[in-house]
Design a protein around this motif. Structure first.
Motif, PDB file in Angstrom:
ATOM      1  N   ARG A   1       0.853  -1.186   0.000  1.00 14.31           N
ATOM      2  CA  ARG A   1       0.000   0.000   0.000  1.00 14.31           C
ATOM      3  C   ARG A   1       0.897   1.246   0.000  1.00 14.31           C
ATOM      4  NH1 ARG A   1      -4.178   2.396   4.529  1.00 14.31           N
ATOM      5  NH2 ARG A   1      -5.193   3.888   3.125  1.00 14.31           N
ATOM      6  N   HIS A   2       0.477   2.276  -0.681  1.00 11.69           N
ATOM      7  CA  HIS A   2       1.236   3.529  -0.754  1.00 11.69           C
ATOM      8  C   HIS A   2       1.443   4.140   0.631  1.00 11.69           C
ATOM      9  CE1 HIS A   2      -2.450   5.751   0.092  1.00 11.69           C
ATOM     10  NE2 HIS A   2      -3.053   4.943  -0.766  1.00 11.69           N
ATOM     11  N   GLY A   3       2.389   5.070   0.728  1.00 10.29           N
ATOM     12  CA  GLY A   3       2.594   5.832   1.953  1.00 10.29           C
ATOM     13  C   GLY A   3       1.435   6.772   2.232  1.00 10.29           C
ATOM     14  N   GLN A   4       1.431   7.301   3.443  1.00  8.30           N
ATOM     15  CA  GLN A   4       0.361   8.232   3.818  1.00  8.30           C
ATOM     16  C   GLN A   4       0.285   9.378   2.813  1.00  8.30           C
ATOM     17  OE1 GLN A   4       0.623  11.410   6.893  1.00  8.30           O
ATOM     18  NE2 GLN A   4      -0.753  10.094   8.062  1.00  8.30           N
ATOM     19  N   SER A   5      -0.923   9.611   2.311  1.00  2.14           N
ATOM     20  CA  SER A   5      -1.173  10.661   1.336  1.00  2.14           C
ATOM     21  C   SER A   5      -2.035  11.749   1.967  1.00  2.14           C
ATOM     22  CB  SER A   5      -1.882  10.077   0.112  1.00  2.14           C
ATOM     23  OG  SER A   5      -2.390  11.094  -0.725  1.00  2.14           O
ATOM     24  N   HIS A   6      -2.073  12.882   1.308  1.00  2.00           N
ATOM     25  CA  HIS A   6      -2.959  13.956   1.777  1.00  2.00           C
ATOM     26  C   HIS A   6      -4.425  13.523   1.732  1.00  2.00           C
ATOM     27  CE1 HIS A   6       0.109  17.039   2.304  1.00  2.00           C
ATOM     28  NE2 HIS A   6       0.674  16.570   1.201  1.00  2.00           N
ATOM     29  N   VAL A   7      -4.767  12.557   0.888  1.00  2.00           N
ATOM     30  CA  VAL A   7      -6.156  12.078   0.859  1.00  2.00           C
ATOM     31  C   VAL A   7      -6.471  11.167   2.033  1.00  2.00           C
ATOM     32  CG1 VAL A   7      -6.362  12.296  -1.645  1.00  2.00           C
ATOM     33  CG2 VAL A   7      -5.627  10.121  -0.655  1.00  2.00           C
ATOM     34  N   ASN A   8      -5.461  10.764   2.810  1.00  2.80           N
ATOM     35  CA  ASN A   8      -5.685   9.955   4.006  1.00  2.80           C
ATOM     36  C   ASN A   8      -5.910  10.803   5.258  1.00  2.80           C
ATOM     37  OD1 ASN A   8      -3.119   7.899   2.674  1.00  2.80           O
ATOM     38  ND2 ASN A   8      -5.298   7.385   2.674  1.00  2.80           N
ATOM     39  N   LEU A   9      -5.778  12.115   5.137  1.00  2.44           N
ATOM     40  CA  LEU A   9      -5.914  12.990   6.289  1.00  2.44           C
ATOM     41  C   LEU A   9      -7.371  13.407   6.487  1.00  2.44           C
ATOM     42  CD1 LEU A   9      -2.781  15.274   5.793  1.00  2.44           C
ATOM     43  CD2 LEU A   9      -2.989  13.164   7.129  1.00  2.44           C
ATOM     44  N   PRO A  10      -7.752  13.780   7.712  1.00  2.00           N
ATOM     45  CA  PRO A  10      -9.160  14.122   7.985  1.00  2.00           C
ATOM     46  C   PRO A  10      -9.714  15.253   7.126  1.00  2.00           C
ATOM     47  CG  PRO A  10      -7.960  13.791  10.044  1.00  2.00           C
ATOM     48  CD  PRO A  10      -6.933  13.781   8.945  1.00  2.00           C
ATOM     49  N   ASP A  11      -8.856  16.160   6.657  1.00  2.00           N
ATOM     50  CA  ASP A  11      -9.343  17.310   5.887  1.00  2.00           C
ATOM     51  C   ASP A  11      -9.286  17.067   4.375  1.00  2.00           C
ATOM     52  OD1 ASP A  11      -6.622  17.329   5.517  1.00  2.00           O
ATOM     53  OD2 ASP A  11      -6.366  19.471   5.913  1.00  2.00           O
ATOM     54  N   TRP A  12      -9.321  15.811   3.962  1.00  3.89           N
ATOM     55  CA  TRP A  12      -9.141  15.493   2.543  1.00  3.89           C
ATOM     56  C   TRP A  12     -10.206  16.141   1.650  1.00  3.89           C
ATOM     57  CZ3 TRP A  12     -12.737  12.763  -0.394  1.00  3.89           C
ATOM     58  CH2 TRP A  12     -13.751  12.132   0.308  1.00  3.89           C
ATOM     59  N   GLN A  13     -11.387  16.391   2.207  1.00  6.89           N
ATOM     60  CA  GLN A  13     -12.455  16.993   1.404  1.00  6.89           C
ATOM     61  C   GLN A  13     -12.100  18.412   0.955  1.00  6.89           C
ATOM     62  OE1 GLN A  13     -15.217  15.953   0.098  1.00  6.89           O
ATOM     63  NE2 GLN A  13     -16.219  14.397   1.330  1.00  6.89           N
ATOM     64  N   THR A  14     -11.174  19.061   1.616  1.00  9.11           N
ATOM     65  CA  THR A  14     -10.814  20.442   1.274  1.00  9.11           C
ATOM     66  C   THR A  14      -9.752  20.510   0.178  1.00  9.11           C
ATOM     67  OG1 THR A  14      -9.031  20.597   2.931  1.00  9.11           O
ATOM     68  CG2 THR A  14     -11.276  21.111   3.664  1.00  9.11           C
ATOM     69  N   LEU A  15      -9.216  19.373  -0.239  1.00  7.04           N
ATOM     70  CA  LEU A  15      -8.167  19.368  -1.255  1.00  7.04           C
ATOM     71  C   LEU A  15      -8.721  19.807  -2.602  1.00  7.04           C
ATOM     72  CD1 LEU A  15      -6.432  15.951  -0.430  1.00  7.04           C
ATOM     73  CD2 LEU A  15      -5.528  18.227   0.074  1.00  7.04           C
ATOM     74  N   ASP A  16      -7.945  20.572  -3.339  1.00  6.29           N
ATOM     75  CA  ASP A  16      -8.340  20.946  -4.697  1.00  6.29           C
ATOM     76  C   ASP A  16      -8.224  19.761  -5.647  1.00  6.29           C
ATOM     77  OD1 ASP A  16      -8.820  23.574  -3.938  1.00  6.29           O
ATOM     78  OD2 ASP A  16      -6.769  24.202  -4.366  1.00  6.29           O
TER      79      ASP A  16
END
Length: 214
Positions: A7-22
């Motif tokens: 499995r890939h390393g921790q990504s910004h999409v794994n963080l609680p605020d992923w919905q705010t990503l552009d």
């Protein structure tokens, strides 16, 4: 042959605020890069070598693969079929980053395996569409690389679908396996009259424990 799923390393999409990503095709966090570096170092220290290395074409897997590839001694083969659900349409076309859904069906795969995983727009794949493309990838690498050791850098969803397929989970069941970022799991495939699939390791995270990166 052996198939090792990473499995890939921790990504910004794994963080609680992923919905705010552009952009939901986001890369690794700093911790994710450290996790991949720890896996690279552990592979080197334990003499892991690949005959073949595949990677999903999403940013988090590409960045993970770029870090660990040297330890495995292979240049990675990029394959859209092992992208996360639902980032490939049933036609095989790639879902563009701006169209990757942010909301999903309330009934998860074991209750509604044939409906689209999101209703944000027309044409998203269902869990069974996803399982089909993972199964096609699995069959292809068996045909191409039987007798070899194949490493695959992919996603948590891909690993769950792989389990469902190779251990013959019906459409209204789901293995729902949980695995850590940069964990690795090892399977053996035997072309014999008996049971073809054996799980030898699952969710190995020795490298994360050693570096306190869980």
């Amino acid at each position: 042959m052996e198939i090792i799923l990473i499995r890939h390393g921790q990504s910004h999409v794994n963080l609680p605020d992923w919905q705010t990503l552009d952009n939901l095709d986001a890369g690794l966090t700093e911790k994710g890069k450290q996790q991949a570096e720890a896996l690279r170092d552990w592979f080197k220290a334990n003499d892991h070598q690949a005959d073949v290395l595949y990677t999903s074409t999403m940013q988090r897997t590409l960045e993970t693969t770029a870090i660990i590839a040297d330890a495995l001694g292979q240049k990675a083969i990029h394959d859209h079929r092992i992208r996360e659900i639902p980032t490939v349409y049933p036609t095989g076309d790639i879902v563009q980053p701006k169209d990757i859904p942010r909301t999903y069906a309330s009934d998860w795969e074991n209750k509604a395996p044939f409906i689209p995983r999101s209703s944000e727009k027309e044409g998203y794949e269902s869990w069974m569409h996803f399982r089909t493309r993972i199964g096609q990838f699995t069959d292809a690498i068996i045909d191409l690389h039987f007798g070899q050791r194949v490493y695959v850098v992919a996603h948590g969803g891909m690993i769950s679908a792989f389990f469902d397929n190779v251990f013959n989970v019906g459409p209204y069941r789901n293995a729902d396996v949980q695995n850590h970022n940069t964990s690795w799991s090892r399977f053996q495939y035997r072309n014999s009259t008996g049971e073809p699939w054996y799980m030898l390791d699952f969710n190995r995270i020795d490298h994360l424990r050693e570096k306190d990166l869980l």
